[in-house]
Design an enzyme around this catalytic site. Sequence first.
Site, PDB file in Angstrom:
ATOM      1  N   ARG A  25       0.830  -1.218   0.000  1.00  8.96           N
ATOM      2  CA  ARG A  25       0.000   0.000   0.000  1.00  8.96           C
ATOM      3  C   ARG A  25       0.858   1.258   0.000  1.00  8.96           C
ATOM      4  NH1 ARG A  25      -5.483  -1.726   2.263  1.00  8.96           N
ATOM      5  NH2 ARG A  25      -5.919  -3.365   0.739  1.00  8.96           N
ATOM      6  N   GLY A 104      18.606 -15.386   9.005  1.00  8.12           N
ATOM      7  CA  GLY A 104      18.998 -16.103   7.788  1.00  8.12           C
ATOM      8  C   GLY A 104      18.553 -15.325   6.561  1.00  8.12           C
ATOM      9  N   THR A 125      10.119 -12.390  12.921  1.00  5.56           N
ATOM     10  CA  THR A 125      10.373 -13.673  13.585  1.00  5.56           C
ATOM     11  C   THR A 125       9.806 -13.603  14.995  1.00  5.56           C
ATOM     12  OG1 THR A 125      12.077 -15.087  14.583  1.00  5.56           O
ATOM     13  CG2 THR A 125      12.715 -12.839  14.161  1.00  5.56           C
ATOM     14  N   ILE A 126       9.278 -14.714  15.473  1.00  8.24           N
ATOM     15  CA  ILE A 126       8.732 -14.694  16.840  1.00  8.24           C
ATOM     16  C   ILE A 126       9.851 -14.654  17.881  1.00  8.24           C
ATOM     17  CG2 ILE A 126       6.630 -15.938  16.207  1.00  8.24           C
ATOM     18  CD1 ILE A 126       7.875 -18.406  17.715  1.00  8.24           C
ATOM     19  N   ASP A 127      11.097 -14.960  17.462  1.00 12.93           N
ATOM     20  CA  ASP A 127      12.179 -15.151  18.435  1.00 12.93           C
ATOM     21  C   ASP A 127      12.727 -13.860  19.046  1.00 12.93           C
ATOM     22  OD1 ASP A 127      11.985 -17.854  17.817  1.00 12.93           O
ATOM     23  OD2 ASP A 127      13.464 -17.711  16.226  1.00 12.93           O
ATOM     24  N   ARG A 162       1.545 -29.962  41.225  1.00 10.99           N
ATOM     25  CA  ARG A 162       2.681 -30.511  40.470  1.00 10.99           C
ATOM     26  C   ARG A 162       3.637 -29.428  40.000  1.00 10.99           C
ATOM     27  NH1 ARG A 162      -0.386 -34.972  37.818  1.00 10.99           N
ATOM     28  NH2 ARG A 162       0.142 -36.709  39.171  1.00 10.99           N
ATOM     29  N   LYS A 213       4.151 -24.563  49.384  1.00 13.06           N
ATOM     30  CA  LYS A 213       3.839 -24.352  47.972  1.00 13.06           C
ATOM     31  C   LYS A 213       4.043 -25.659  47.214  1.00 13.06           C
ATOM     32  CE  LYS A 213       5.002 -21.269  44.305  1.00 13.06           C
ATOM     33  NZ  LYS A 213       5.469 -20.000  43.920  1.00 13.06           N
ATOM     34  N   HIS A 215       2.996 -26.416  43.990  1.00 19.25           N
ATOM     35  CA  HIS A 215       3.088 -26.434  42.528  1.00 19.25           C
ATOM     36  C   HIS A 215       4.056 -25.346  42.057  1.00 19.25           C
ATOM     37  CE1 HIS A 215       0.208 -23.158  43.120  1.00 19.25           C
ATOM     38  NE2 HIS A 215       0.714 -22.678  42.020  1.00 19.25           N
ATOM     39  N   ILE A 250       2.424 -24.121  18.029  1.00 20.09           N
ATOM     40  CA  ILE A 250       1.285 -23.210  18.280  1.00 20.09           C
ATOM     41  C   ILE A 250       1.817 -21.795  18.518  1.00 20.09           C
ATOM     42  CG2 ILE A 250      -0.299 -24.948  19.236  1.00 20.09           C
ATOM     43  CD1 ILE A 250       0.226 -23.564  21.991  1.00 20.09           C
ATOM     44  N   ARG A 252       3.873 -20.211  16.800  1.00 24.21           N
ATOM     45  CA  ARG A 252       4.132 -19.466  15.561  1.00 24.21           C
ATOM     46  C   ARG A 252       2.858 -18.993  14.868  1.00 24.21           C
ATOM     47  NH1 ARG A 252       9.183 -21.919  13.129  1.00 24.21           N
ATOM     48  NH2 ARG A 252       8.137 -22.041  11.120  1.00 24.21           N
TER      49      ARG A 252
HETATM   50  P1  ADP Z   1      15.219 -17.076   9.217  1.00 27.65           P
HETATM   51  O1  ADP Z   1      15.198 -15.989   8.193  1.00 27.65           O
HETATM   52  O2  ADP Z   1      13.917 -17.205   9.932  1.00 27.65           O
HETATM   53  O3  ADP Z   1      16.418 -16.953  10.136  1.00 27.65           O
HETATM   54  P2  ADP Z   1      16.581 -19.251   7.811  1.00 27.65           P
HETATM   55  O4  ADP Z   1      17.805 -19.193   8.646  1.00 27.65           O
HETATM   56  O5  ADP Z   1      16.061 -20.575   7.406  1.00 27.65           O
HETATM   57  O6  ADP Z   1      15.354 -18.467   8.448  1.00 27.65           O
HETATM   58  O7  ADP Z   1      16.903 -18.431   6.467  1.00 27.65           O
HETATM   59  C1  ADP Z   1      15.933 -18.290   5.460  1.00 27.65           C
HETATM   60  C2  ADP Z   1      16.564 -18.383   4.099  1.00 27.65           C
HETATM   61  O8  ADP Z   1      17.520 -17.324   3.928  1.00 27.65           O
HETATM   62  C3  ADP Z   1      17.376 -19.644   3.837  1.00 27.65           C
HETATM   63  O9  ADP Z   1      16.577 -20.733   3.457  1.00 27.65           O
HETATM   64  C4  ADP Z   1      18.282 -19.209   2.698  1.00 27.65           C
HETATM   65  O10 ADP Z   1      17.596 -19.252   1.461  1.00 27.65           O
HETATM   66  C5  ADP Z   1      18.562 -17.741   3.042  1.00 27.65           C
HETATM   67  N1  ADP Z   1      19.872 -17.632   3.706  1.00 27.65           N
HETATM   68  C6  ADP Z   1      20.205 -18.029   4.958  1.00 27.65           C
HETATM   69  N2  ADP Z   1      21.514 -17.816   5.218  1.00 27.65           N
HETATM   70  C7  ADP Z   1      22.039 -17.268   4.074  1.00 27.65           C
HETATM   71  C8  ADP Z   1      23.346 -16.841   3.684  1.00 27.65           C
HETATM   72  N3  ADP Z   1      24.397 -16.923   4.506  1.00 27.65           N
HETATM   73  N4  ADP Z   1      23.492 -16.331   2.440  1.00 27.65           N
HETATM   74  C9  ADP Z   1      22.447 -16.235   1.593  1.00 27.65           C
HETATM   75  N5  ADP Z   1      21.198 -16.643   1.891  1.00 27.65           N
HETATM   76  C10 ADP Z   1      20.989 -17.154   3.105  1.00 27.65           C
END
Ligand code: ADP
Length: 319
Positions: A25, A104, A125-127, A162, A213, A215, A250, A252
């Site tokens: 948008r 990643g 990401t939820i993390d 528990r 306590k 539990h 659950i 995620r």
């Molecule tokens: P997240 O993004 O949740 O950390 P992943 O670690 O699985 O999940 O990464 C998602 C995607 O990003 C991977 O499947 C891959 O295609 C890409 N990716 C991860 N690491 C690299 C890297 N070092 N270089 C290029 N692409 C990457």
Amino acid sequence: MKRIGVLTSGGDAPGMNAAVRAVVRKAIYHDIEVYGIYQGYSGLINGNIKKLELGSVGDIIHRGGTTLYSARCLEFKTKEGQQKGIEQLKKHGIDGLVVIGGDGSYRGAKALTEQGFPCVGVPGTIDNDIPGTEFTIGFDTALNTVIDAIDKIRDTATSHERTFIIEVMGRHAGDIALWAGLAGGAETIVIPEDNFDMDEVANRLKKGHERGKKHSIIVVAEGVMSGPEFAEKLEKATNFETRVSVLGHIQRGGSPTAFDRVLASRLGAHAVELLLEGKGGRAVGIEKNRLVDYDIIEALAMPHRVDLDMYRLSKELSI
Ligand code: ADP
């Protein structure tokens, strides 16, 4: 910039759809065309790319998961895979890319940027483990799911007197465990960012028992060890019978909370603003309720820090 692309990658998180909606948008508002890249980097390599209109992102702001789908793609970690991706982007006339995902996915965006294709990373990401932002999209929703589970488990823990061990997600980060443990009134929270002493956990439990306590709720982050493993060690140290609940996926799913929808809308729009200003290679985030952005390469190198003051507080409040 006339045409941008957007993809979601890695583990899905509630609020990713709200972020995609904001990207689409905001771009169309500024007369920029938007193309959706389906199935993350895998779809990028395979050319699974379609034009998105205003209506394409209607009725998704409240939905969990990602309507653009996500996939893991090993090929994208190679230079050849990344080149194939850039060729597809060029073929479709796309000048910039918004990548919504975890660290990643950021590495993928960084690789494209290093090869001259402007990308902006949006933390999904939820993390809550992405540097350069205090909160990631999906964290708040996951937290609320965990708290709901803890409240329900507490009913059983109280009724049966528990000790319950609840294993939560978070990969290498303890944010979900810490926030959910504090909000859920857990007696003990075990996170990867701090060494834990099983004897200390056992003593706290025994002391609690002595004062009547019967539990307890112990929240264990998956980055430390699995719930069953923790239970086995605790039973050895105390002779108390325990029950384990591994919350799993659950955490995620589900409709994103208002916080995550607003966060996703702001971050998605900010990513488009940066591309419009010709700024690629950035990672957007939120700090002290203000939008920020960092060089994506620098952001990836920054450490993620869990709030250790909050961790200490959780210990003080659970004596
Ligand atoms: P997240 O993004 O949740 O950390 P992943 O670690 O699985 O999940 O990464 C998602 C995607 O990003 C991977 O499947 C891959 O295609 C890409 N990716 C991860 N690491 C690299 C890297 N070092 N270089 C290029 N692409 C990457």
